[in-house]
Design a protein around this motif. Structure first.
Motif, PDB file in Angstrom:
ATOM      1  N   ALA A  50      -4.435  13.530   8.057  1.00 13.26           N
ATOM      2  CA  ALA A  50      -5.602  14.397   7.913  1.00 13.26           C
ATOM      3  C   ALA A  50      -6.910  13.677   8.204  1.00 13.26           C
ATOM      4  O   ALA A  50      -7.957  14.318   8.257  1.00 13.26           O
ATOM      5  N   MET A  51      -6.857  12.353   8.395  1.00 13.82           N
ATOM      6  CA  MET A  51      -8.067  11.591   8.705  1.00 13.82           C
ATOM      7  C   MET A  51      -7.664  10.321   9.432  1.00 13.82           C
ATOM      8  O   MET A  51      -6.509   9.882   9.343  1.00 13.82           O
ATOM      9  N   PRO A  52      -8.583   9.713  10.160  1.00 17.04           N
ATOM     10  CA  PRO A  52      -8.272   8.446  10.825  1.00 17.04           C
ATOM     11  C   PRO A  52      -7.949   7.354   9.807  1.00 17.04           C
ATOM     12  O   PRO A  52      -8.404   7.388   8.660  1.00 17.04           O
ATOM     13  N   LEU A  53      -7.188   6.352  10.260  1.00 14.80           N
ATOM     14  CA  LEU A  53      -6.754   5.296   9.359  1.00 14.80           C
ATOM     15  C   LEU A  53      -7.932   4.552   8.734  1.00 14.80           C
ATOM     16  O   LEU A  53      -7.917   4.260   7.533  1.00 14.80           O
ATOM     17  N   ALA A  54      -8.950   4.243   9.525  1.00 10.06           N
ATOM     18  CA  ALA A  54     -10.093   3.494   8.986  1.00 10.06           C
ATOM     19  C   ALA A  54     -10.751   4.253   7.848  1.00 10.06           C
ATOM     20  O   ALA A  54     -11.142   3.659   6.831  1.00 10.06           O
ATOM     21  N   ARG A  55     -10.870   5.539   7.995  1.00 10.36           N
ATOM     22  CA  ARG A  55     -11.463   6.349   6.926  1.00 10.36           C
ATOM     23  C   ARG A  55     -10.544   6.406   5.713  1.00 10.36           C
ATOM     24  O   ARG A  55     -11.002   6.361   4.567  1.00 10.36           O
ATOM     25  N   LEU A  56      -9.253   6.486   5.955  1.00 15.24           N
ATOM     26  CA  LEU A  56      -8.289   6.527   4.855  1.00 15.24           C
ATOM     27  C   LEU A  56      -8.386   5.269   3.996  1.00 15.24           C
ATOM     28  O   LEU A  56      -8.362   5.336   2.763  1.00 15.24           O
ATOM     29  N   LEU A  57      -8.503   4.122   4.642  1.00 13.63           N
ATOM     30  CA  LEU A  57      -8.485   2.854   3.922  1.00 13.63           C
ATOM     31  C   LEU A  57      -9.846   2.471   3.347  1.00 13.63           C
ATOM     32  O   LEU A  57      -9.919   1.586   2.491  1.00 13.63           O
ATOM     33  N   ASP A  58     -10.900   3.136   3.777  1.00  7.96           N
ATOM     34  CA  ASP A  58     -12.244   2.771   3.344  1.00  7.96           C
ATOM     35  C   ASP A  58     -12.391   2.944   1.827  1.00  7.96           C
ATOM     36  O   ASP A  58     -12.235   4.039   1.296  1.00  7.96           O
ATOM     37  N   GLY A  59     -12.686   1.866   1.161  1.00  7.14           N
ATOM     38  CA  GLY A  59     -12.940   1.919  -0.268  1.00  7.14           C
ATOM     39  C   GLY A  59     -11.716   1.973  -1.154  1.00  7.14           C
ATOM     40  O   GLY A  59     -11.865   2.104  -2.383  1.00  7.14           O
ATOM     41  N   VAL A  60     -10.507   1.863  -0.591  1.00  3.04           N
ATOM     42  CA  VAL A  60      -9.302   1.886  -1.416  1.00  3.04           C
ATOM     43  C   VAL A  60      -9.269   0.646  -2.304  1.00  3.04           C
ATOM     44  O   VAL A  60      -9.452  -0.486  -1.838  1.00  3.04           O
ATOM     45  N   ASP A  61      -9.035   0.856  -3.600  1.00  2.81           N
ATOM     46  CA  ASP A  61      -8.958  -0.260  -4.537  1.00  2.81           C
ATOM     47  C   ASP A  61      -7.567  -0.879  -4.587  1.00  2.81           C
ATOM     48  O   ASP A  61      -7.427  -2.093  -4.693  1.00  2.81           O
ATOM     49  N   PHE A  62      -6.557  -0.042  -4.517  1.00  2.00           N
ATOM     50  CA  PHE A  62      -5.184  -0.547  -4.500  1.00  2.00           C
ATOM     51  C   PHE A  62      -4.242   0.579  -4.103  1.00  2.00           C
ATOM     52  O   PHE A  62      -4.649   1.756  -4.038  1.00  2.00           O
ATOM     53  N   ALA A  63      -2.988   0.209  -3.819  1.00  2.00           N
ATOM     54  CA  ALA A  63      -1.974   1.186  -3.433  1.00  2.00           C
ATOM     55  C   ALA A  63      -0.897   1.260  -4.502  1.00  2.00           C
ATOM     56  O   ALA A  63      -0.570   0.256  -5.150  1.00  2.00           O
ATOM     57  N   LEU A  64      -0.347   2.444  -4.675  1.00  2.00           N
ATOM     58  CA  LEU A  64       0.777   2.700  -5.564  1.00  2.00           C
ATOM     59  C   LEU A  64       1.936   3.168  -4.694  1.00  2.00           C
ATOM     60  O   LEU A  64       1.807   4.171  -3.988  1.00  2.00           O
ATOM     61  N   ILE A  65       3.042   2.440  -4.743  1.00  2.00           N
ATOM     62  CA  ILE A  65       4.171   2.719  -3.850  1.00  2.00           C
ATOM     63  C   ILE A  65       5.391   3.042  -4.710  1.00  2.00           C
ATOM     64  O   ILE A  65       5.890   2.187  -5.450  1.00  2.00           O
ATOM     65  N   THR A  66       5.874   4.280  -4.611  1.00  2.00           N
ATOM     66  CA  THR A  66       7.002   4.687  -5.456  1.00  2.00           C
ATOM     67  C   THR A  66       8.302   4.037  -5.010  1.00  2.00           C
ATOM     68  O   THR A  66       9.164   3.737  -5.839  1.00  2.00           O
ATOM     69  N   LEU A  88       0.889  -1.806  -6.432  1.00  2.00           N
ATOM     70  CA  LEU A  88       1.676  -1.559  -7.637  1.00  2.00           C
ATOM     71  C   LEU A  88       2.978  -0.912  -7.205  1.00  2.00           C
ATOM     72  O   LEU A  88       2.969   0.109  -6.493  1.00  2.00           O
ATOM     73  N   ILE A  89       4.105  -1.476  -7.657  1.00  2.00           N
ATOM     74  CA  ILE A  89       5.399  -1.140  -7.065  1.00  2.00           C
ATOM     75  C   ILE A  89       6.491  -1.128  -8.132  1.00  2.00           C
ATOM     76  O   ILE A  89       6.292  -1.588  -9.260  1.00  2.00           O
ATOM     77  N   GLN A  90       7.674  -0.640  -7.739  1.00  2.00           N
ATOM     78  CA  GLN A  90       8.852  -0.835  -8.572  1.00  2.00           C
ATOM     79  C   GLN A  90       9.371  -2.268  -8.335  1.00  2.00           C
ATOM     80  O   GLN A  90       9.244  -2.814  -7.227  1.00  2.00           O
ATOM     81  N   PRO A  91       9.928  -2.913  -9.359  1.00  2.00           N
ATOM     82  CA  PRO A  91      10.318  -4.317  -9.218  1.00  2.00           C
ATOM     83  C   PRO A  91      11.288  -4.575  -8.070  1.00  2.00           C
ATOM     84  O   PRO A  91      11.253  -5.650  -7.450  1.00  2.00           O
ATOM     85  N   GLU A  92      12.134  -3.620  -7.759  1.00  2.00           N
ATOM     86  CA  GLU A  92      13.146  -3.841  -6.723  1.00  2.00           C
ATOM     87  C   GLU A  92      12.540  -4.066  -5.338  1.00  2.00           C
ATOM     88  O   GLU A  92      13.214  -4.577  -4.437  1.00  2.00           O
ATOM     89  N   ASP A  93      11.289  -3.685  -5.141  1.00  2.00           N
ATOM     90  CA  ASP A  93      10.665  -3.799  -3.825  1.00  2.00           C
ATOM     91  C   ASP A  93       9.786  -5.034  -3.676  1.00  2.00           C
ATOM     92  O   ASP A  93       9.182  -5.245  -2.614  1.00  2.00           O
ATOM     93  N   GLU A  94       9.713  -5.869  -4.705  1.00  2.00           N
ATOM     94  CA  GLU A  94       8.774  -7.002  -4.652  1.00  2.00           C
ATOM     95  C   GLU A  94       9.092  -7.955  -3.513  1.00  2.00           C
ATOM     96  O   GLU A  94       8.193  -8.331  -2.729  1.00  2.00           O
ATOM     97  N   ASP A  95      10.325  -8.377  -3.388  1.00  2.00           N
ATOM     98  CA  ASP A  95      10.663  -9.357  -2.348  1.00  2.00           C
ATOM     99  C   ASP A  95      10.396  -8.795  -0.959  1.00  2.00           C
ATOM    100  O   ASP A  95       9.892  -9.515  -0.076  1.00  2.00           O
TER     101      ASP A  95
END
Length: 251
Positions: A50-66, A88-95
């Motif tokens: 719905a928006m360009p990538l640069a705009r999407l990432l502008d000002g993002v503090d962190f990501a939450l990945i299910t 911020l992630i589930q432990p299984e995805d850390e590596d």
């Protein structure tokens, strides 16, 4: 709290003064093949963001990945997200994520307070029976902060005992569910259908449900129009079905 649907399960959540990117699938339309063993061969994603990538990432503090299936954290995300962006992630995805070069990775075991927000990880079942076992692991997250509604991002799950337990324990004011009835050529759906959403509201009638995860990946069989007809027929007024780019505001 503002929640903007970008595409599929990718969200921008403004919560407790933070801008959170959820489940980034940021690749260009048609950049990935169809999901294997599905009813059509349409390349993914089916639609642009719905928006360009640069705009999407502008000002993002962190990501939450299910979880890190390609429609929630794609190849483009592994390359294009800043490597010092907190995840911020589930432990299984850390590596896996550290292997991509990300340096600020925060596994959430049971709960974690980060940037003034309490995150509690919840379980789920990405399908039923043998398919669910093969698709695991997946997680959801409940967010709480002073002055904000409680928010449950359920992740890729169908209605199941872990989801029922999460709703019982947390009674979230807002619940984001991944709908679309995604499925393979055999077996039951692996994400929520209208019937699953009805179960959520039968169990927790006080929650507002935001249904996403539709019309962007080739194996999602139920459209927004399909779900809208279902919820209207059932009188489920608490269900919101945003368009890509739409923002929902909850006080």
């Amino acid at each position: 709290m503002n929640i903007q649907l970008i595409r599929h399960a990718t969200l921008l959540v403004h919560y407790a003064g933070r801008k959170i990117l959820v489940d980034p699938m940021i690749g260009e339309p048609g950049s990935y093949p169809a999901v294997m063993n599905t009813a059509n061969d349409h390349r993914n994603p089916l639609v642009p963001m719905a928006m360009p990538l640069a705009r999407l990432l502008d000002g993002v503090d962190f990501a939450l990945i299910t979880h890190t299936h390609n429609d929630h954290f794609d190849v483009a995300a592994s390359k294009e997200l800043p490597k010092d962006m907190p995840l911020l992630i589930q432990p299984e995805d850390e590596d896996k994520l550290r292997g991509f070069g990300f340096t600020d990775v925060h596994p959430v075991g049971t709960s974690l307070t980060y940037a003034g927000i309490e995150f509690t990880r919840t379980g789920g079942e990405h399908g039923r029976g043998e398919i669910a076992q093969k698709m695991a692991p997946v997680s959801g997250f409940v967010l709480r902060a002073a002055g904000e509604p409680s928010l449950y991002i359920a992740g890729d799950t169908v209605w199941c005992e872990p989801m029922e337990a999460a709703l019982t324990a947390h009674a979230p004011q807002v619940t984001v569910v991944n709908a679309g009835g995604a499925r393979f050529k055999v077996g039951d759906p692996i994400t929520m259908t209208g019937a699953d959403i009805a179960e959520v509201l039968a169990h927790t009638p006080g929650t507002q449900v935001i249904a996403v995860h539709m019309e962007a990946v080739n194996h999602c069989a139920e459209s927004r129009a399909d779900l809208r007809r279902f919820v209207q027929a059932k009188g489920l007024e608490q269900v919101h079905i945003p368009a890509d780019g739409e923002t929902l505001i909850f006080e």
